[in-house]
Motif scaffolding. Structure first.
Motif, short mmCIF file in Angstrom:
data_model
loop_
_atom_site.label_atom_id
_atom_site.label_comp_id
_atom_site.label_asym_id
_atom_site.label_seq_id
_atom_site.Cartn_x
_atom_site.Cartn_y
_atom_site.Cartn_z
N LEU A 26 0.86 -1.24 -0.19
CA LEU A 26 -0.04 -0.09 -0.08
C LEU A 26 0.90 1.30 0.07
O LEU A 26 0.71 2.21 -0.72
N ALA A 27 1.97 1.12 0.95
CA ALA A 27 2.87 2.47 0.97
C ALA A 27 3.52 2.67 -0.69
O ALA A 27 3.47 3.82 -0.83
N LEU A 28 4.13 1.69 -1.13
CA LEU A 28 4.62 1.66 -2.34
C LEU A 28 3.66 2.14 -3.59
O LEU A 28 3.89 2.94 -4.51
N ALA A 29 2.29 1.73 -3.46
CA ALA A 29 1.53 2.20 -4.38
C ALA A 29 1.07 3.63 -4.42
O ALA A 29 0.90 4.17 -5.35
N LEU A 30 1.11 4.07 -3.06
CA LEU A 30 0.58 5.38 -3.03
C LEU A 30 1.80 6.39 -3.38
O LEU A 30 1.59 7.36 -3.95
N ALA A 31 2.98 5.82 -3.09
CA ALA A 31 4.25 6.69 -3.57
C ALA A 31 4.18 6.59 -5.24
O ALA A 31 4.29 7.78 -5.83
N LEU A 32 3.82 5.45 -5.83
CA LEU A 32 3.94 5.45 -7.29
C LEU A 32 2.77 6.06 -7.76
O LEU A 32 2.94 6.45 -8.96
N ASP A 33 1.73 6.38 -7.14
CA ASP A 33 0.56 6.91 -7.61
C ASP A 33 0.66 8.58 -7.47
O ASP A 33 -0.17 9.34 -8.08
N THR A 34 1.85 9.09 -6.98
CA THR A 34 1.99 10.52 -7.07
C THR A 34 2.61 11.00 -8.20
O THR A 34 2.69 12.37 -8.19
N GLY A 35 2.93 10.15 -9.22
CA GLY A 35 3.54 10.85 -10.23
C GLY A 35 4.97 11.14 -9.99
O GLY A 35 5.78 11.47 -10.73
N ILE A 36 5.84 10.24 -9.19
CA ILE A 36 7.18 10.57 -9.05
C ILE A 36 8.02 10.08 -10.00
O ILE A 36 7.65 9.30 -10.93
N ARG A 37 9.14 10.93 -10.41
CA ARG A 37 10.01 10.53 -11.41
C ARG A 37 10.62 9.17 -11.35
O ARG A 37 11.11 8.71 -10.35
N GLY A 38 10.43 8.38 -12.48
CA GLY A 38 11.20 7.11 -12.70
C GLY A 38 10.22 5.97 -12.06
O GLY A 38 10.64 4.96 -11.67
N ARG A 39 9.18 6.40 -12.08
CA ARG A 39 8.04 5.41 -11.37
C ARG A 39 7.98 4.00 -12.18
O ARG A 39 7.73 2.92 -11.67
N GLY A 40 8.11 4.36 -13.28
CA GLY A 40 8.04 3.06 -14.33
C GLY A 40 9.14 2.24 -14.12
O GLY A 40 9.11 1.01 -14.09
N VAL A 41 10.23 2.62 -13.87
CA VAL A 41 11.55 1.85 -13.61
C VAL A 41 11.21 1.01 -12.22
O VAL A 41 11.49 -0.02 -12.21
N MET A 42 10.85 2.13 -11.31
CA MET A 42 10.67 1.47 -9.87
C MET A 42 9.90 0.41 -9.76
O MET A 42 9.59 -0.76 -9.13
N ARG A 43 8.74 0.49 -10.64
CA ARG A 43 7.40 -0.43 -10.74
C ARG A 43 8.07 -1.54 -11.15
O ARG A 43 7.87 -2.85 -10.56
N GLY A 44 8.90 -1.66 -12.20
CA GLY A 44 9.52 -3.03 -12.89
C GLY A 44 10.45 -3.46 -11.84
O GLY A 44 10.44 -4.70 -11.69
N MET A 45 11.36 -2.64 -11.27
CA MET A 45 12.19 -3.41 -10.27
C MET A 45 11.35 -4.09 -9.07
O MET A 45 11.91 -5.03 -8.37
N PHE A 46 10.33 -3.64 -8.56
CA PHE A 46 9.78 -3.87 -7.53
C PHE A 46 9.05 -5.29 -7.60
O PHE A 46 8.74 -6.18 -6.75
#
Length: 307
Positions: free
Chosen positions: A101-121
């Motif tokens: 949930l914490a990571l989903a909320l962080a990635l939903d904020t439009g943080i830079r590099g969220r596509g790469v982080m999503r793949g890494m996670f």
């Protein structure tokens, strides 16, 4: 005298024989139904029936014993076994949910590099559970484990610690390993739900002076509550019957303190060769899972009722 026109006769001879609606439906359903019966229904009924017989893998034949297998299972350490299963289930459900949930909320904020982080996670989720089990066994190993090496290099411990031979440490290690393996799919599911929340509602709440916590409670949570309930239910069911990680990392030890219903069933069937006892554990297992699902459905229906 026939009243059929030549054109109609030609059309009938050219048209293939049609299958009636009901017959066509059964033709489509039968292959899947046969597979369901062979792969799911028959093994399930066979396992339930096995609980009422004395049957072993070592010799042929079986004898009807009624509820004797259930008496033996419930008369042993079943309450302790159930408690240990619930400890693992609760820990391996709550912790990855909070992280996801914490990571989903962080990635939903439009943080830079969220596509790469999503793949890494997502990487831990892509690994087979057995590979994850051996990986974390190596991390917690008493002789050459990474954790001991790191703690010794930081001077936090003086000598290697046998983490998986201590009850509390072994339980924590199992929950941590399962969390690492399962939080990515929770993150993905919750992130998908978060992206369905209308941005207009968030902006309106922000304009009205609502803080981040209040916006989450009044705007975001009502939209993701349904998905959250399904995710938690699936996690509880999967963790309640999880086997491979526990069996590979601890084998139920030390002294059976990390054993669960899954490992106990395996030990009864393939170590003690007692199929009757294993069947009894399986039937009790099914009853407990069904009870959990019924409770969840009732709570969901009550929450959806208008106040």
């Amino acid at each position: 005298m026939s009243t059929t026109t030549p054109e109609l006769e030609i059309e009938r001879t050219r048209s293939p024989r049609r299958i009636r609606g009901t017959g066509f439906v059964w033709l489509l359903v039968l292959p899947g139904l046969a597979l369901l019966i062979a792969v799911v229904l028959y093994p399930l009924l066979r396992s339930i029936a096995m609980a009422f017989f004395e049957e072993s893998l070592l010799y042929p034949g079986r004898e009807f014993v009624g509820l004797e297998n259930f008496t033996v299972v419930l008369g042993e350490d079943f309450p302790q076994l159930l408690w240990q299963t619930l400890i693992f289930t609760a820990g391996a459900t709550v912790l990855p949910f909070l992280i996801g949930l914490a990571l989903a909320l962080a990635l939903d904020t439009g943080i830079r590099g969220r596509g790469v982080m999503r793949g890494m996670f997502l990487f831990p989720w892509l690994l087979p559970s057995v590979v994850v089990s051996f990986l974390w066994s190596w991390i917690f190993d008493a002789n050459y484990g990474v954790l001991n090496g790191l703690l010794q290099s930081l001077s936090l411990i003086d000598a290697p610690v046998a983490w998986l031979f201590d009850t509390e440490a072994a339980r924590a290690g199992l929950i941590l390993a399962k969390t690492w393996n399962s939080f990515p799919w929770i993150m993905v599911m919750l992130l998908a739900a978060l992206q369905t929340v209308p941005s207009e509602l968030k902006e309106a709440a922000s304009i009205d002076g609502a803080g981040a916590i209040r916006r989450f409670r009044t705007v975001t949570w009502p939209h993701i509550a349904g998905v959250t309930g399904i995710v938690l239910l699936l996690e509880v069911i999967w963790n309640f019957q999880h086997f491979d990680l526990i069996y590979v990392m601890t084998g139920g030890g030390p002294a059976g303190t990390t054993s669960t219903l899954a490992t106990a069933l395996y030990e009864a069937a393939f170590s003690a060769y007692d199929l009757g006892e294993a069947g009894a554990i399986g039937v009790l297992w099914i009853i407990l899972l069904m009870a959990m699902v019924v409770v969840y459905v009732q709570l969901s229906e009550r929450s959806e009722e208008p106040s």
